[in-house]
Design a protein around this motif. Structure first.
Motif, short mmCIF file in Angstrom:
data_model
loop_
_atom_site.label_atom_id
_atom_site.label_comp_id
_atom_site.label_asym_id
_atom_site.label_seq_id
_atom_site.Cartn_x
_atom_site.Cartn_y
_atom_site.Cartn_z
N ALA A 14 94.19 -14.58 33.68
CA ALA A 14 93.98 -14.45 32.00
C ALA A 14 95.01 -14.93 30.64
O ALA A 14 94.84 -15.55 29.65
N TRP A 15 96.09 -13.78 30.95
CA TRP A 15 97.23 -14.94 30.44
C TRP A 15 98.01 -15.76 29.91
O TRP A 15 98.30 -16.42 28.93
N ALA A 16 98.03 -16.42 30.97
CA ALA A 16 98.42 -17.88 31.42
C ALA A 16 96.78 -18.86 30.01
O ALA A 16 97.14 -19.53 29.30
N ALA A 17 96.05 -18.15 30.18
CA ALA A 17 94.57 -19.52 29.34
C ALA A 17 94.50 -18.60 28.46
O ALA A 17 94.04 -18.88 27.54
N ARG A 18 95.86 -17.52 27.59
CA ARG A 18 95.41 -16.90 26.22
C ARG A 18 95.26 -18.51 25.20
O ARG A 18 95.79 -19.02 24.94
N ARG A 19 94.16 -17.88 24.29
CA ARG A 19 94.69 -18.40 22.98
C ARG A 19 95.96 -18.62 22.00
O ARG A 19 96.74 -16.78 22.31
N PRO A 20 96.90 -19.20 21.80
CA PRO A 20 98.04 -19.64 21.95
C PRO A 20 98.48 -18.58 20.60
O PRO A 20 99.78 -18.47 20.67
N ASP A 21 97.61 -18.15 19.48
CA ASP A 21 98.20 -18.08 17.72
C ASP A 21 97.95 -16.24 17.99
O ASP A 21 98.00 -15.82 16.89
N LEU A 22 97.09 -15.54 19.52
CA LEU A 22 97.43 -14.50 18.73
C LEU A 22 98.01 -13.14 19.10
O LEU A 22 99.62 -13.92 19.11
N PRO A 23 98.66 -11.80 18.13
CA PRO A 23 99.10 -11.73 17.93
C PRO A 23 99.40 -10.28 18.82
O PRO A 23 100.05 -8.94 18.53
N LEU A 24 99.85 -10.88 20.00
CA LEU A 24 100.26 -9.89 20.70
C LEU A 24 101.19 -10.98 21.78
O LEU A 24 101.36 -11.35 22.39
N SER A 25 102.41 -10.01 22.18
CA SER A 25 103.46 -9.64 22.82
C SER A 25 103.54 -9.74 24.08
O SER A 25 103.79 -10.70 24.89
N THR A 26 102.81 -9.51 25.18
CA THR A 26 102.47 -8.99 26.22
C THR A 26 101.38 -8.86 26.93
O THR A 26 100.11 -8.63 26.57
N PRO A 27 100.98 -9.08 28.27
CA PRO A 27 99.55 -8.84 29.10
C PRO A 27 99.37 -6.93 28.64
O PRO A 27 98.42 -7.08 28.55
N GLU A 28 100.28 -6.78 28.85
CA GLU A 28 100.42 -5.06 28.57
C GLU A 28 99.49 -4.37 27.22
O GLU A 28 98.50 -4.03 26.81
N GLU A 29 99.84 -4.73 26.35
CA GLU A 29 99.40 -4.85 25.23
C GLU A 29 97.87 -5.93 25.17
O GLU A 29 97.02 -5.28 24.43
N MET A 30 97.56 -6.99 25.82
CA MET A 30 95.98 -7.41 25.51
C MET A 30 95.61 -5.91 26.10
O MET A 30 94.43 -6.47 26.17
N LEU A 31 96.27 -5.95 27.62
CA LEU A 31 94.89 -4.65 28.11
C LEU A 31 94.73 -3.50 27.42
O LEU A 31 93.71 -3.01 27.34
N GLU A 118 88.62 -11.32 28.54
CA GLU A 118 88.33 -12.50 27.99
C GLU A 118 87.91 -12.66 26.61
O GLU A 118 88.68 -13.46 25.71
N ALA A 119 87.58 -11.94 26.59
CA ALA A 119 87.04 -11.79 24.64
C ALA A 119 87.64 -11.60 23.57
O ALA A 119 88.61 -12.52 22.71
N VAL A 120 89.12 -11.12 24.05
CA VAL A 120 90.56 -10.45 23.45
C VAL A 120 91.27 -11.75 24.16
O VAL A 120 92.18 -11.84 22.56
N LEU A 121 91.39 -12.18 25.04
CA LEU A 121 92.57 -13.65 24.87
C LEU A 121 91.29 -14.70 24.35
O LEU A 121 92.73 -16.30 24.25
N ASN A 122 90.81 -15.10 23.93
CA ASN A 122 89.87 -16.28 23.04
C ASN A 122 89.03 -15.87 22.72
O ASN A 122 87.73 -15.89 22.39
N PRO A 123 89.24 -14.78 20.65
CA PRO A 123 88.00 -14.45 20.41
C PRO A 123 87.86 -15.66 19.08
O PRO A 123 88.29 -17.23 19.35
N PRO A 124 86.77 -15.88 19.38
CA PRO A 124 86.38 -16.66 18.02
C PRO A 124 86.90 -16.87 16.58
O PRO A 124 87.89 -15.54 16.54
#
Length: 170
Positions: A14-31, A118-124
């Motif tokens: 999921a992390w590998a497929a994230r939107r590139p402009d997210l203000p998240l640095s790690t998978p842990e932050e995403m979680l 998925e919502a966090v990794l690819n929000p609209p």
């Protein structure tokens, strides 16, 4: 071990497929952010918008101001309290209170589902930076503080009406 390995692989994919402009640095932050989205709404269709609001707030350096993070800290991790949140609760400093801390809390506040991740990794892409409960299970979203304040007033009026109904004699 197999369950943890499967979860780690799913998070890495999921992390590998994230939107590139997210203000998240790690998978842990995403979680962590996904856990907040999970607790903010039980409506699957709202998760992307809620995630979009939080991403916008993080990008602008705004605090997340998420009630479930306050509840998590107050409940010592159970995620439940037997009353509503008070104004003093919002000012209660703890490691999860996103009204008091900048950025993300130190840990997730629940185990998020796939939809929240998925919502966090690819929000609209959205201009919304505020939301408030609508009293009917969903949320009202706003682009400006003035619009948000109107939504909050509408929610408070709905809340007062519901309380009056409950107290009315039959």
């Amino acid at each position: 071990r197999r369950m943890k390995a499967a979860m780690d692989k799913a998070l890495d994919d999921a992390w590998a497929a994230r939107r590139p402009d997210l203000p998240l640095s790690t998978p842990e932050e995403m979680l962590i952010l996904a856990s907040i989205v999970e607790r903010e709404t039980g409506i699957p269709d709202e998760r992307p918008l809620v995630a979009g609001v939080f991403v916008n707030r993080l990008k602008r350096g705004m605090r997340l101001q998420s009630d479930p993070t306050v509840i998590y800290g107050l409940s010592e991790g159970s995620g439940r309290i037997d009353r509503g949140i008070t104004r003093s609760d919002l000012g209660n400093a703890h490691d999860w209170n996103t009204y008091e801390i900048d950025g993300l809390p130190k840990t997730p506040i629940c185990n998020p589902g796939r939809g929240a991740i998925e919502a966090v990794l690819n929000p609209p892409h959205t201009e919304y930076i505020f939301f408030v409960a609508d009293g009917k299970g969903g949320h009202l979203f706003a682009k400006t503080l003035a619009e948000h304040n109107r939504n909050v007033a509408a929610y408070r009026a709905y809340e007062r009406k519901e309380i009056a109904k409950e107290r009315a004699p039959e």
